[in-house]
Design an enzyme around this catalytic site. Structure first.
Site, PDB file in Angstrom:
ATOM      1  N   HIS A   1      10.142   1.115  -8.189  1.00 37.49           N
ATOM      2  CA  HIS A   1       9.460   1.291  -6.902  1.00 37.49           C
ATOM      3  C   HIS A   1       9.631   0.065  -6.006  1.00 37.49           C
ATOM      4  CE1 HIS A   1       7.371   4.597  -8.966  1.00 37.49           C
ATOM      5  NE2 HIS A   1       7.119   5.054  -7.759  1.00 37.49           N
TER       6      HIS A   1
ATOM      7  N   LYS B   1       3.972  -1.886  -4.053  1.00 36.67           N
ATOM      8  CA  LYS B   1       3.157  -0.979  -4.879  1.00 36.67           C
ATOM      9  C   LYS B   1       2.106  -1.779  -5.659  1.00 36.67           C
ATOM     10  CE  LYS B   1       3.495   2.918  -8.060  1.00 36.67           C
ATOM     11  NZ  LYS B   1       2.436   3.628  -7.322  1.00 36.67           N
TER      12      LYS B   1
HETATM   13  N1  LIG Z   1       1.355  11.402  -5.080  1.00 36.26           N
HETATM   14  C1  LIG Z   1       2.470  11.031  -4.475  1.00 36.26           C
HETATM   15  O1  LIG Z   1       3.432  11.798  -4.350  1.00 36.26           O
HETATM   16  C2  LIG Z   1       2.557   9.668  -3.908  1.00 36.26           C
HETATM   17  C3  LIG Z   1       1.535   8.812  -4.107  1.00 36.26           C
HETATM   18  N2  LIG Z   1       1.563   7.565  -3.593  1.00 36.26           N
HETATM   19  C4  LIG Z   1       0.350   6.782  -3.770  1.00 36.26           C
HETATM   20  O2  LIG Z   1      -0.383   6.854  -2.557  1.00 36.26           O
HETATM   21  C5  LIG Z   1      -1.109   5.649  -2.370  1.00 36.26           C
HETATM   22  C6  LIG Z   1      -0.744   5.066  -1.009  1.00 36.26           C
HETATM   23  O3  LIG Z   1       0.588   4.653  -1.043  1.00 36.26           O
HETATM   24  P1  LIG Z   1       1.282   3.993   0.249  1.00 36.26           P
HETATM   25  O4  LIG Z   1       1.079   4.860   1.432  1.00 36.26           O
HETATM   26  O5  LIG Z   1       2.641   3.598  -0.159  1.00 36.26           O
HETATM   27  O6  LIG Z   1       0.376   2.678   0.387  1.00 36.26           O
HETATM   28  P2  LIG Z   1       0.014   1.870   1.718  1.00 36.26           P
HETATM   29  O7  LIG Z   1      -0.472   0.524   1.271  1.00 36.26           O
HETATM   30  O8  LIG Z   1       1.142   1.928   2.681  1.00 36.26           O
HETATM   31  O9  LIG Z   1      -1.191   2.711   2.337  1.00 36.26           O
HETATM   32  C7  LIG Z   1      -2.505   2.654   1.890  1.00 36.26           C
HETATM   33  C8  LIG Z   1      -3.369   2.636   3.119  1.00 36.26           C
HETATM   34  O10 LIG Z   1      -4.733   2.751   2.735  1.00 36.26           O
HETATM   35  C9  LIG Z   1      -5.467   1.869   3.562  1.00 36.26           C
HETATM   36  N3  LIG Z   1      -6.771   1.620   2.985  1.00 36.26           N
HETATM   37  C10 LIG Z   1      -7.138   0.693   2.058  1.00 36.26           C
HETATM   38  N4  LIG Z   1      -8.460   0.763   1.837  1.00 36.26           N
HETATM   39  C11 LIG Z   1      -8.928   1.766   2.636  1.00 36.26           C
HETATM   40  C12 LIG Z   1     -10.233   2.317   2.865  1.00 36.26           C
HETATM   41  N5  LIG Z   1     -11.334   1.835   2.244  1.00 36.26           N
HETATM   42  N6  LIG Z   1     -10.350   3.322   3.756  1.00 36.26           N
HETATM   43  C13 LIG Z   1      -9.277   3.803   4.401  1.00 36.26           C
HETATM   44  N7  LIG Z   1      -8.022   3.307   4.258  1.00 36.26           N
HETATM   45  C14 LIG Z   1      -7.868   2.302   3.358  1.00 36.26           C
HETATM   46  C15 LIG Z   1      -4.594   0.637   3.685  1.00 36.26           C
HETATM   47  O11 LIG Z   1      -4.946  -0.173   4.783  1.00 36.26           O
HETATM   48  P3  LIG Z   1      -4.630  -1.788   4.720  1.00 36.26           P
HETATM   49  O12 LIG Z   1      -3.235  -1.909   4.228  1.00 36.26           O
HETATM   50  O13 LIG Z   1      -4.816  -2.235   6.118  1.00 36.26           O
HETATM   51  O14 LIG Z   1      -5.629  -2.361   3.759  1.00 36.26           O
HETATM   52  C16 LIG Z   1      -3.228   1.321   3.916  1.00 36.26           C
HETATM   53  O15 LIG Z   1      -3.040   1.609   5.275  1.00 36.26           O
HETATM   54  C17 LIG Z   1      -0.765   4.767  -3.566  1.00 36.26           C
HETATM   55  O16 LIG Z   1      -1.758   4.905  -4.550  1.00 36.26           O
HETATM   56  C18 LIG Z   1       0.561   5.327  -4.064  1.00 36.26           C
HETATM   57  O17 LIG Z   1       0.756   5.096  -5.431  1.00 36.26           O
HETATM   58  C19 LIG Z   1       2.619   7.122  -2.870  1.00 36.26           C
HETATM   59  C20 LIG Z   1       3.696   7.920  -2.664  1.00 36.26           C
HETATM   60  C21 LIG Z   1       3.761   9.260  -3.185  1.00 36.26           C
HETATM   61  O1  LIG Z   2       3.432   4.000  -4.660  1.00 42.22           O
HETATM   62  C1  LIG Z   2       4.404   4.789  -4.485  1.00 42.22           C
HETATM   63  O2  LIG Z   2       5.282   4.583  -3.637  1.00 42.22           O
HETATM   64  C2  LIG Z   2       4.454   5.991  -5.306  1.00 42.22           C
HETATM   65  N1  LIG Z   2       3.465   6.262  -6.094  1.00 42.22           N
HETATM   66  C3  LIG Z   2       3.325   7.396  -6.934  1.00 42.22           C
HETATM   67  C4  LIG Z   2       3.282   6.963  -8.380  1.00 42.22           C
HETATM   68  O3  LIG Z   2       2.608   5.962  -8.693  1.00 42.22           O
HETATM   69  O4  LIG Z   2       3.867   7.628  -9.228  1.00 42.22           O
HETATM   70  C5  LIG Z   2       4.340   8.467  -6.641  1.00 42.22           C
HETATM   71  C6  LIG Z   2       5.694   7.965  -6.259  1.00 42.22           C
HETATM   72  O5  LIG Z   2       6.316   7.475  -7.388  1.00 42.22           O
HETATM   73  C7  LIG Z   2       5.598   6.916  -5.158  1.00 42.22           C
END
Ligand SMILES: NC(=O)C1=CN([C@@H]2O[C@H](COP(=O)(O)OP(=O)(O)OC[C@H]3O[C@@H](n4cnc5c(N)ncnc54)[C@H](OP(=O)(O)O)[C@@H]3O)[C@@H](O)[C@H]2O)C=CC1
Ligand SMILES: O=C(O)C1=N[C@H](C(=O)O)C[C@H](O)C1
Length: 256
Positions: free
Chosen positions: A145, A149
């Site tokens: 990744h 992350k």
């Molecule tokens: N299920 C799937 O297919 C996928 C899952 N994921 C997961 O999704 C999650 C997000 O990933 P990603 O978008 O890359 O991460 P990011 O860090 O880009 O986004 C997370 C966001 O959440 C915000 N945030 C943090 N705390 C709060 C809160 N209390 N209230 C509202 N917003 C908040 C952060 O703001 P700030 O940065 O300003 O603190 C940031 O903008 C991760 O857990 C990742 O593992 C990711 C990709 C695919």
């Molecule tokens: O944080 C990410 O980017 C992703 N998180 C998910 C995971 O923890 O498996 C899904 C995907 O791999 C992207």
């Protein structure tokens, strides 16, 4: 089609931005609010820093959570308490947290989908690995990744190991006397399987499951090169969660 009102938590994030676009582009979805702890989101809907205040003003049908492990757990629990159906992509929940949320969803007869990976190719990679593990006892999971992350191993890698554990005899892999001369060299150990986490700028989300047996290996790999790859899974989850009365963990459980 039934109109579905949606709140997105984490709208400024890498996934949150894609989800906002998906909701805007889908005719029967309406974005009614977002939750952003820094209140920095620039959108034409109300922005809340607090989930309870958001739901007290106007509760959506569905909450899409794409935040961080601790926040995602709190949001999911609060949503269920308010009668809102969560679709959760956030990873890093513990087994106990998942159990607790399942009990809560069932006590409220509410749908909740927690999907460690919304990409159809990743779901197939997990299922194919589970199929293959019936014939190959030894498995190493390598997940790769981007370096922003927070959680390791990835939710996808943990789910893959759990799915494989359902079909294979528990086995400690490698030499019985093996010793790590450098701590962590053999990765995380899940029921004897090993998970290795690579973090590098330039990567998005990738996983390779390697299975070994006498004289052969089988490698099953999935790559997400763009976060758009997750959005069809988010869309189907929002539609499906409206029809469920329990918690479903993993997209593979709702796909035909
Ligand atoms: N299920 C799937 O297919 C996928 C899952 N994921 C997961 O999704 C999650 C997000 O990933 P990603 O978008 O890359 O991460 P990011 O860090 O880009 O986004 C997370 C966001 O959440 C915000 N945030 C943090 N705390 C709060 C809160 N209390 N209230 C509202 N917003 C908040 C952060 O703001 P700030 O940065 O300003 O603190 C940031 O903008 C991760 O857990 C990742 O593992 C990711 C990709 C695919
Ligand atoms: O944080 C990410 O980017 C992703 N998180 C998910 C995971 O923890 O498996 C899904 C995907 O791999 C992207």
């Amino acid at each position: 089609m039934e109109q579905i009102n949606i709140t997105i938590a984490g709208p400024r994030g890498r996934m949150g931005k894609e989800a906002v676009q998906l909701v805007k582009d889908t005719e029967h979805f309406t974005l009614i609010s977002v939750i952003d702890h820094k209140k920095e989101a620039e959108l034409d809907v109300p922005v809340y820093t607090d989930i309870e205040e958001c739901f007290q003003d106007e509760a959506p049908h569905v909450l899409i959570d794409l935040t961080t492990p601790e926040v995602g757990y709190h949001h999911t629990k609060t949503a269920l308490e308010y009668g809102v159906r969560p679709v959760v992509g956030t990873t890093g929940f513990s087994r106990d947290e998942l159990e607790e949320l399942k009990e809560l969803a069932e006590s409220k007869s509410l749908g909740c989908i927690i999907a460690p990976n919304f990409a159809i190719g990743a779901v197939l990679m997990m299922k194919f690995s589970q199929m293959a593990a019936k014939y190959f006892d030894d498995v190493e999971i390598i997940e790769l990744h981007h370096d922003r992350k927070l959680d390791a191993p990835s939710g996808t890698a943990v789910k893959t190991a759990e799915m494989i554990r359902e079909v294979r005899q528990s086995k400690e892999q490698g030499h019985p006397d093996e010793k790590e001369t450098h701590s962590g060299a053999r990765g995380a150990n899940v029921d004897g399987m090993h998970i290795h986490s690579v973090r590098l700028p330039g990567l998005i989300a990738h996983q390779q499951v390697m299975l070994g047996a006498e004289g052969q290996t089988l490698t099953i790999r999935h790559d997400s090169f763009h976060r758009g790859s997750f959005m069809s899974g988010v869309k189907v989850s929002v539609d499906t969660v409206m029809k469920l009365d329990t918690l479903v963990y993993g997209l593979e459980n709702i796909l035909d």
